[in-house]
Design an enzyme around this catalytic site. Structure first.
Site, PDB file in Angstrom:
ATOM      1  N   CYS A   1       0.802  -1.231   0.000  1.00  0.00           N
ATOM      2  CA  CYS A   1       0.000   0.000   0.000  1.00  0.00           C
ATOM      3  C   CYS A   1       0.831   1.274   0.000  1.00  0.00           C
ATOM      4  O   CYS A   1       0.278   2.364  -0.173  1.00  0.00           O
ATOM      5  CB  CYS A   1      -0.968  -0.009   1.187  1.00  0.00           C
ATOM      6  N   HIS A   2       2.119   1.173   0.157  1.00  0.00           N
ATOM      7  CA  HIS A   2       2.974   2.369   0.260  1.00  0.00           C
ATOM      8  C   HIS A   2       4.202   2.178  -0.608  1.00  0.00           C
ATOM      9  O   HIS A   2       5.178   1.597  -0.148  1.00  0.00           O
ATOM     10  CB  HIS A   2       3.373   2.576   1.719  1.00  0.00           C
ATOM     11  N   PHE A   3       4.225   2.539  -1.746  1.00  0.00           N
ATOM     12  CA  PHE A   3       3.235   3.133  -2.647  1.00  0.00           C
ATOM     13  C   PHE A   3       2.925   2.115  -3.745  1.00  0.00           C
ATOM     14  O   PHE A   3       3.784   1.305  -4.078  1.00  0.00           O
ATOM     15  CB  PHE A   3       3.787   4.405  -3.292  1.00  0.00           C
TER      16      PHE A   3
END
EC number: 4.2.1.59
Length: 172
Positions: free
Chosen positions: A69-71
């Site tokens: 999720c990052h990134f």
């Protein structure tokens, strides 16, 4: 009090559940926010200030939750998670050293520098915490300097990390 000088992931998760230290209600975060897999050494009299040290490790795998999720398309471990690990370890040191019962809370730090990043192809993150000051009064406060290394290269440095142990967090 006889204390261990190294802790496994299972023992750290027991701390998250409040099962490891009978003298304190302080806890580490549970998965996925526990940001290290083991404490490799912890001593009350180490470091250049003679106040104690904590060293810990996190095994890096491409499937760690934050890479998804990052990134998107540019996976990197968030810098705040490495910084939080340093606060977690400072609080763990206070509890391990026999600090009065209390809830640990990060209080800030004097300086933070990021000079690199943790990518999914890395193998190992190592945290090195050196306690610089311990105030043991009504409120217990620990202060530390810390480094985070990825595959033996320093990428984060934090000076004057502060953690407090509170009897109640309602007015915090």
């Amino acid at each position: 009090m006889s204390r261990q000088h190294a802790y496994s992931r299972e023992e750290l998760l027991a701390t998250a559940r409040g099962e490891l230290f009978s003298h304190s209600n302080a806890r580490l975060p549970n998965d996925p926010m526990l940001m290290f897999d083991r404490i490799t050494e912890i001593y009350a009299d180490g470091g250049s200030h003679g106040k104690g040290i904590v060293n810990a490790e996190l095994d890096i795998r491409p499937d760690l939750w934050f890479f998804g999720c990052h990134f998107l398309g540019d996976p990197v471990m968030p810098g705040c998670l490495g910084l939080d690990a340093m606060w977690q370890l400072t609080g763990f040191f206070l509890t391990w050293s026999g600090a009065t019962p209390g809830y640990g809370r990060a209080l800030g730090c004097g300086e933070v520098k990021f000079t690199g990043q943790v990518l999914p192809n890395a193998k190992l993150v190592r945290y090195e915490i050196e306690m610089t000051k311990i105030i043991n009064r009504t409120l217990v406060i620990g202060q530390a300097n810390a480094r985070m290394l990825v595959d033996n290269r320093e990428i984060y440095f934090a000076k004057d990390l502060r953690v407090g142990m509170f009897n109640s967090t309602e007015s915090f």
